[in-house]
Design a protein around this motif. Structure first.
Motif, PDB file in Angstrom:
ATOM      1  N   UNK A 175      -3.951   2.042 -34.485  1.00 37.00           N
ATOM      2  CA  UNK A 175      -4.460   2.827 -33.422  1.00 37.00           C
ATOM      3  C   UNK A 175      -3.663   3.524 -32.614  1.00 37.00           C
ATOM      4  N   UNK A 176      -2.653   2.962 -32.137  1.00 37.56           N
ATOM      5  CA  UNK A 176      -1.722   3.453 -30.976  1.00 37.56           C
ATOM      6  C   UNK A 176      -0.741   4.243 -31.663  1.00 37.56           C
ATOM      7  N   UNK A 177      -0.156   4.052 -32.866  1.00 32.76           N
ATOM      8  CA  UNK A 177       0.645   4.739 -33.463  1.00 32.76           C
ATOM      9  C   UNK A 177       0.349   5.808 -34.074  1.00 32.76           C
ATOM     10  N   UNK A 178      -0.737   5.913 -34.624  1.00 33.47           N
ATOM     11  CA  UNK A 178      -1.558   6.965 -35.358  1.00 33.47           C
ATOM     12  C   UNK A 178      -1.684   8.376 -34.117  1.00 33.47           C
ATOM     13  N   UNK A 351     -17.486   5.595 -21.504  1.00 36.24           N
ATOM     14  CA  UNK A 351     -17.045   6.561 -22.640  1.00 36.24           C
ATOM     15  C   UNK A 351     -16.054   5.897 -23.742  1.00 36.24           C
ATOM     16  N   UNK A 352     -16.340   4.824 -24.285  1.00 39.26           N
ATOM     17  CA  UNK A 352     -15.447   4.238 -25.311  1.00 39.26           C
ATOM     18  C   UNK A 352     -15.311   5.390 -26.316  1.00 39.26           C
ATOM     19  N   UNK A 353     -13.886   5.164 -26.876  1.00 37.26           N
ATOM     20  CA  UNK A 353     -13.353   6.267 -27.832  1.00 37.26           C
ATOM     21  C   UNK A 353     -13.561   5.594 -29.158  1.00 37.26           C
ATOM     22  N   UNK A 354     -13.768   4.382 -29.681  1.00 39.36           N
ATOM     23  CA  UNK A 354     -14.018   3.890 -30.763  1.00 39.36           C
ATOM     24  C   UNK A 354     -14.683   2.551 -30.685  1.00 39.36           C
ATOM     25  N   UNK A 413     -16.350  12.310 -33.443  1.00 37.56           N
ATOM     26  CA  UNK A 413     -16.289  10.762 -33.146  1.00 37.56           C
ATOM     27  C   UNK A 413     -16.273  10.153 -34.275  1.00 37.56           C
ATOM     28  N   UNK A 414     -15.834   8.835 -34.288  1.00 38.27           N
ATOM     29  CA  UNK A 414     -15.835   8.022 -35.355  1.00 38.27           C
ATOM     30  C   UNK A 414     -17.204   7.545 -35.797  1.00 38.27           C
ATOM     31  N   UNK A 415     -17.545   7.558 -37.110  1.00 41.01           N
ATOM     32  CA  UNK A 415     -19.091   7.400 -37.652  1.00 41.01           C
ATOM     33  C   UNK A 415     -19.155   5.799 -37.007  1.00 41.01           C
TER      34      UNK A 415
END
Length: 464
Positions: A175-178, A351-354, A413-415
């Motif tokens: 998550x943080x490296x990508x 506002x969560x990102x995932x 947005x992620x599904x």
């Protein structure tokens, strides 16, 4: 070789651990410990607050016991008499709190990060000497590629003692490296490849989506998919209630009336935001809701927590969250994992990102040992733009147009998050996305037969 999975083996592990612990270990942790002692790599998934970080030192305690009592050592197994576990943590908060917890039970633990190295140089202390003698070494990904750590690993007295390479909050590797936020997370695999062949690798998390995400993490750790044991428990908490609310206030504005109730009800709360700039504006607004308080009282009641603060300020904030009811911390991702305080009953996520982001941050609420009888609240604030992005993401899958084309080239947005935002029941959706198994039975004294992993009654989410 001796079978740690047998009834006698599990009883032996519990007896050994109880001599050092102030609590009765969960049944599942005894099983996980048996896998590591038996020479398996392990990827463990269970709910936030379920005690999964214990797996990094449980095998150590067992090995230390047999080193002190060689006549009781099971046949067929051998470990160093002075074993060392190296645990990679994503935040300084986790490193330092785990270090304090280990010292409380008599484990010689040392946390090493850039702040600690700078402080040691300032005071003329040789941190290398402390690290060489440690039983548990907690480091951040950035330390792995440093000359200091390379010099440490060159020491045979250190390298040959390493029996376990652990990774806490393993979902952050990808998550943080990508995202480019912390590319040094990819150094973890290089470190694991340098370990002694007898050393085992253990990674734990509450939020790893099944399938490709699990395989990607194993690949990043440098272990074959076929060589790792994956133990998956439910990551839904029975003592946590998720609630979705519309967030009408502009994040770029200065008025956030949706948050008034947190101050009015004197809640001990965490408010998660996407940037330090936003956290300043929200903190200033919340301070304005305390007109009768002095400036000093406001600074104690409303706190800012982020990676740009001094280590002393963030430590003071964590202490207040542990000890002072009514403390509110407006935080960024630096407090989203690992932090555990039984005083926090409410978490607000703006506002969560995932989906991983939502579950991890919500999991900071109601971290009561053994689950307790209270229900924590994780309030997810969703702005109108997020609803539109969710509709757009879902329409691109089923071919039904629910939203017009976006004028900006934004990352879709992620599904998983889109379905969670729009689904009638957030609990059912989280269980489906993570393929959560049915709740497992636990007979330890800590949870009294009611483990926090998995629901134990009717759903309490906003859609039910």
């Amino acid at each position: 070789p001796y079978d740690f999975f047998s009834t006698q083996g599990q009883q032996l592990l519990r007896r050994i651990l109880r001599t050092r612990l102030r609590f009765d270990p969960h049944d599942y942790l005894l099983i996980w410990t048996a896998y590591l002692l038996s020479g398996h790599h392990l990827l463990g998934i269970t709910a936030t607050g379920d005690g999964k970080s214990c797996i990094f030192y449980f095998p150590l305690l067992v090995m230390q016991y047999f080193a002190r009592n060689p006549s009781e050592k099971p046949a067929g197994w051998s470990w160093p008499d002075n074993p060392l576990c190296v645990v990679i943590c994503p935040t300084k908060c986790i490193e330092e709190e785990q270090e304090a917890d280990m010292r409380a039970i008599g484990i010689n633990a040392v946390a090493v990060n850039q702040d600690r190295l700078a402080d040691a140089r300032h005071r003329g202390e040789n941190l290398m000497t402390r690290a060489r003698a440690a039983d548990m070494l907690y480091v951040g990904p950035e330390i792995l590629g440093s000359p200091w750590f390379a010099e440490l690993l060159k020491l045979a007295i250190v390298y040959e003692r390493i029996v376990l390479g652990g990774v806490d909050e393993a979902q952050l590797i990808m998550q943080w490296s990508d995202s480019g936020f912390r590319p040094r997370f990819l150094q973890i695999g290089h470190f694991m490849a340098r370990l002694c062949p007898k050393a085992r690798i253990c990674a734990v998390s509450a939020t790893i989506l099944p399938g490709k995400a699990e395989q990607a993490i194993c690949q990043a750790l440098g272990i074959f998919w076929s060589d790792v044991v994956i133990k998956h428990r439910s990551n839904m908490r029975c003592n946590l209630q998720f609630e979705r609310r519309l967030f009408k206030s502009a994040l770029s504005g200065r008025i956030f009336s949706e948050l008034n109730w947190i101050v009015a009800e004197n809640r001990s709360a965490l408010i998660f935001v996407d940037s330090i700039t936003t956290s300043w504006r929200i903190a200033a607004y919340l301070c304005g809701l305390l007109p009768s308080a002095t400036p000093a009282e406001r600074r104690l009641r409303i706190r800012l927590y982020n990676s740009l603060n001094t280590a002393e300020h963030n430590l003071r904030t964590r202490d207040l969250l542990h000890q002072t009811p009514g403390t509110i911390a407006v935080a960024t991702n630096s407090l989203s994992v690992g932090f555990s305080s039984s005083s926090i009953d409410t978490v607000a996520i703006i506002n969560p990102t995932s989906l991983n982001d939502l579950v991890q941050k919500g999991g900071r609420a109601n971290r009561v040992a053994g689950g307790g009888d209270t229900i924590g609240r994780a309030v997810v604030y969703i702005p109108p733009s997020a609803y539109k992005k969710a509709d757009l993401a879902l329409s691109s899958v089923d071919g039904v147009s629910r939203a017009g084309p976006s004028r900006k080239r934004e990352r879709p947005m992620e599904l998983e998050l889109a379905r969670t935002i729009r689904a009638p029941c957030i609990t059912r959706t989280i269980n489906t996305e993570y393929k959560n198994p049915s709740p497992a039975v636990c007979f330890c004294e800590t949870c009294g037969g009611r483990p926090i992993s998995g629901p134990h009654g009717p759903c309490r989410c906003d859609g039910c």
